[in-house]
Scaffold this active site. Structure first.
Site, PDB file in Angstrom:
ATOM      1  N   SER A  74     -10.015 -49.975  -6.145  1.00 24.34           N
ATOM      2  CA  SER A  74     -11.470 -49.860  -6.266  1.00 24.34           C
ATOM      3  C   SER A  74     -11.829 -48.974  -7.453  1.00 24.34           C
ATOM      4  O   SER A  74     -10.946 -48.420  -8.118  1.00 24.34           O
ATOM      5  CB  SER A  74     -12.056 -49.263  -4.989  1.00 24.34           C
ATOM      6  OG  SER A  74     -11.753 -47.879  -4.944  1.00 24.34           O
ATOM      7  N   LYS A  75     -13.103 -48.854  -7.686  1.00 20.14           N
ATOM      8  CA  LYS A  75     -13.649 -48.041  -8.784  1.00 20.14           C
ATOM      9  C   LYS A  75     -12.993 -46.665  -8.885  1.00 20.14           C
ATOM     10  O   LYS A  75     -12.821 -46.143  -9.976  1.00 20.14           O
ATOM     11  CB  LYS A  75     -15.144 -47.804  -8.554  1.00 20.14           C
ATOM     12  CG  LYS A  75     -16.005 -49.000  -8.811  1.00 20.14           C
ATOM     13  CD  LYS A  75     -16.709 -48.863 -10.163  1.00 20.14           C
ATOM     14  CE  LYS A  75     -17.365 -50.148 -10.590  1.00 20.14           C
ATOM     15  NZ  LYS A  75     -16.383 -51.190 -10.935  1.00 20.14           N
ATOM     16  N   ARG A  76     -12.650 -46.098  -7.743  1.00 13.17           N
ATOM     17  CA  ARG A  76     -12.063 -44.765  -7.751  1.00 13.17           C
ATOM     18  C   ARG A  76     -10.782 -44.727  -8.564  1.00 13.17           C
ATOM     19  O   ARG A  76     -10.407 -43.694  -9.110  1.00 13.17           O
ATOM     20  CB  ARG A  76     -11.705 -44.331  -6.315  1.00 13.17           C
ATOM     21  CG  ARG A  76     -12.883 -43.880  -5.482  1.00 13.17           C
ATOM     22  CD  ARG A  76     -12.405 -43.398  -4.124  1.00 13.17           C
ATOM     23  NE  ARG A  76     -11.661 -44.437  -3.415  1.00 13.17           N
ATOM     24  CZ  ARG A  76     -10.385 -44.358  -3.117  1.00 13.17           C
ATOM     25  NH1 ARG A  76      -9.675 -43.310  -3.465  1.00 13.17           N
ATOM     26  NH2 ARG A  76      -9.794 -45.341  -2.456  1.00 13.17           N
ATOM     27  N   HIS A  77     -10.094 -45.853  -8.628  1.00 13.02           N
ATOM     28  CA  HIS A  77      -8.816 -45.876  -9.328  1.00 13.02           C
ATOM     29  C   HIS A  77      -8.976 -46.081 -10.834  1.00 13.02           C
ATOM     30  O   HIS A  77      -8.100 -45.732 -11.609  1.00 13.02           O
ATOM     31  CB  HIS A  77      -7.934 -46.999  -8.764  1.00 13.02           C
ATOM     32  CG  HIS A  77      -7.619 -46.827  -7.316  1.00 13.02           C
ATOM     33  ND1 HIS A  77      -8.230 -47.569  -6.333  1.00 13.02           N
ATOM     34  CD2 HIS A  77      -6.787 -45.972  -6.686  1.00 13.02           C
ATOM     35  CE1 HIS A  77      -7.759 -47.183  -5.152  1.00 13.02           C
ATOM     36  NE2 HIS A  77      -6.896 -46.217  -5.339  1.00 13.02           N
TER      37      HIS A  77
END
Ligand code: GLU
Ligand code: ZN
Length: 491
Positions: A253-256
């Site tokens: 996800s975006k966090r990565h």
């Protein structure tokens, strides 16, 4: 029978890298088997429709080099390939299920459904429809039709028994019917089908032989199997692809980091690098081969070499691939790839004249080794177009040195480089080394103020090459400018 597979995205957002993996694996499988690859747009969930998604989908496939045999902009015998253009078909097939006793109209209001949901929750029961309308008599139905002219259509999940679906990768998946969420909606009150109905009908009508899709759809497979049974159709072979996780084991996800293909593209990844890296997300040819072109993958891809274990998305590894592919380009190709980034940054403007193009072309060998992404180009090349207006003194002073010791460096360098045009790089370097020795500094320390003078930065493309591109006069002007700045500092 020849293989027919499809990529069937819902246009609810920009193309995710995981979706691109699904598209690529379908594409590789089709070409490796001499089959066909279809694109089908699953846009029946109008509430989640996202305007730019379709354009993004087409651009993404095009950029990755994926072509389809049948699809929205390429009609074949089984179109249209956009589900919202097929609604009459779905209604017709839903009606068949009603007629054969496999589906029924449900008139329940949202408030009734909400009420039963609350009761279920309060009693610790699994949420789900209570099959209230499953056994209405014809008379009851006609009565309800008057009050609620747009009932939904629900599928009758058998009360008993079990379904088994076979997955080419995961093996048999068996579900008790009682564990399947009761009586899912097939047609919504807006007259559009749900994903399950449309997906099954289309895969059948489009003669899909293999469904390769993300593992998030595994739980839907038993329901789909029941739908195929109800229609009396054979189910395509299933193969749910290994999941793609971030390095922390969570869904990517975006966090990565970047997740949409357009983000990778904007950052300056080459499509060849993306395709190569993605192909290794859950697949391998053997234990050692790492480099694959799209064409090679079209030949060597097999389902047998898919991994069961989830794939971990390693951004560093992707960067490494990108670097390798950047270095494989000819200087002309590299410039072609850098051009949009140079224009976008405003460093150069259209139309780009011959003189600028030639200059840039000569600069390519200088930056090729140093680039991680195409988007590095504007920053690496800015010095060619912009004379630094002011200098950060701290940059000009090498580590472990003080300003007074730096002062003699630039005058010495100016003397050496005033012979730029008459000497080769080795000669210049030799002179710099002797001078550095004489001044009691290391060669790196000697060249640092020179580098800062030319580019305004301590990191730059190779110095002598950069200087030759800038030209002797301009290079000397910049060295004098920095020297002036340093002198002001000491006076
Ligand atoms: N429209 C579904 C999706 O967005 C397709 C799933 C499938 O391939 O069956 O993922
Ligand atoms: Zn109902």
């Amino acid at each position: 029978m020849s293989v027919r597979v499809r990529y069937a995205p819902s246009p609810t957002g920009y193309q995710h890298i995981g979706g691109a993996r699904t598209a690529l694996f379908n594409y590789f499988f089709a070409c490796s088997m001499g089959g066909q690859f279809l694109l089908r747009v699953e846009d029946t969930d109008q509430g989640r429709y996202f305007d730019e998604a379709l354009q993004d989908l087409y651009e993404t496939l095009d950029w990755l080099g994926i072509t389809y045999d049948e699809g929205p902009q390429k009609d074949g015998a089984y179109g249209p390939y956009v589900q919202s253009e097929r609604s009459d078909l779905y209604r017709e097939y839903a009606q068949k299920l009603i007629d054969s006793g496999h589906a029924y109209y449900c008139y329940c209001s949202a408030s009734r459904l909400e009420r039963i949901r609350k009761i279920q929750e309060a009693n610790g029961m699994a949420p789900g429809y209570d099959r209230h309308c499953r056994d209405l008599s014809e008379a009851e139905r006609q009565e309800l039709d008057k009050e609620c002219p747009h009932p939904v259509i629900r599928f009758k999940i058998p009360i008993d028994g079990a379904v088994t679906v076979h997955d080419e990768l995961l093996g048999d998946i068996t579900r008790e019917c009682k564990d399947i969420n009761p009586d899912p909606i097939l047609m919504k009150s807006d007259n559009l089908p749900t994903y399950h109905l449309a997906n099954v009908i289309d895969d059948h009508l489009m003669k899909i032989t293999h469904v390769l899709r993300a593992q998030e759809w595994v739980p839907s497979a038993p329901l789909h199997a029941l739908l195929y049974q109800a229609f009396g159709w054979d189910m395509p072979k299933l193969c749910h692809l290994p999941m793609v996780l971030g390095q922390d084991g969570q869904k990517l996800s975006k966090r990565h980091g970047a997740t949409s293909v357009r983000e990778f593209r904007a950052k300056g990844y080459l499509p060849e690098a993306i395709v190569n890296y993605i192909s290794l997300l859950g697949w391998s040819l053997d234990d050692s081969t790492e480099f694959f072109t799209l064409d090679e993958l079209c030949k060597v891809f097999t389902l047998q070499r898919l991994n069961k274990a989830p794939a971990v998305f390693d951004y560093k590894k992707l960067d490494w691939f990108n670097g390798m592919y950047l270095r494989k380009l000819s200087h002309e190709e590299l410039l072609g790839q850098c051009m949009p980034f140079l224009l976008e940054s405003g460093l150069i403007k259209e139309p780009v004249g011959k003189e600028i193009t030639d200059l840039l072309l000569q600069a390519m060998p200088l930056i090729q080794e140093r680039m991680h992404y195409l988007s590095d180009a504007p920053q690496l090349l800015a010095f060619l177009f912009n004379r630094p207006e002011q200098y950060d003194i701290a940059c000009a002073i090498p580590k472990k040195m003080e300003l007074p010791a730096v002062m003699p460096i630039l005058p010495a360098a100016i003397e050496i480089f005033s012979h730029l045009d008459a000497k080769n790089d080795e000669e210049l370097e030799q002179e710099c080394r002797s001078k550095a020795d004489a001044l009691g500094v290391k060669i790196g320390q000697f060249l640092q103020p020179v580098r800062v003078a030319l580019t305004g930065s301590t990191v730059s493309p190779p110095l002598f090459g950069s200087m030759r591109l800038l030209g002797k006069e301009e290079s000397l002007v910049r060295m004098r400018n920095l020297q002036g700045t340093l002198e002001k500092q000491t006076s």
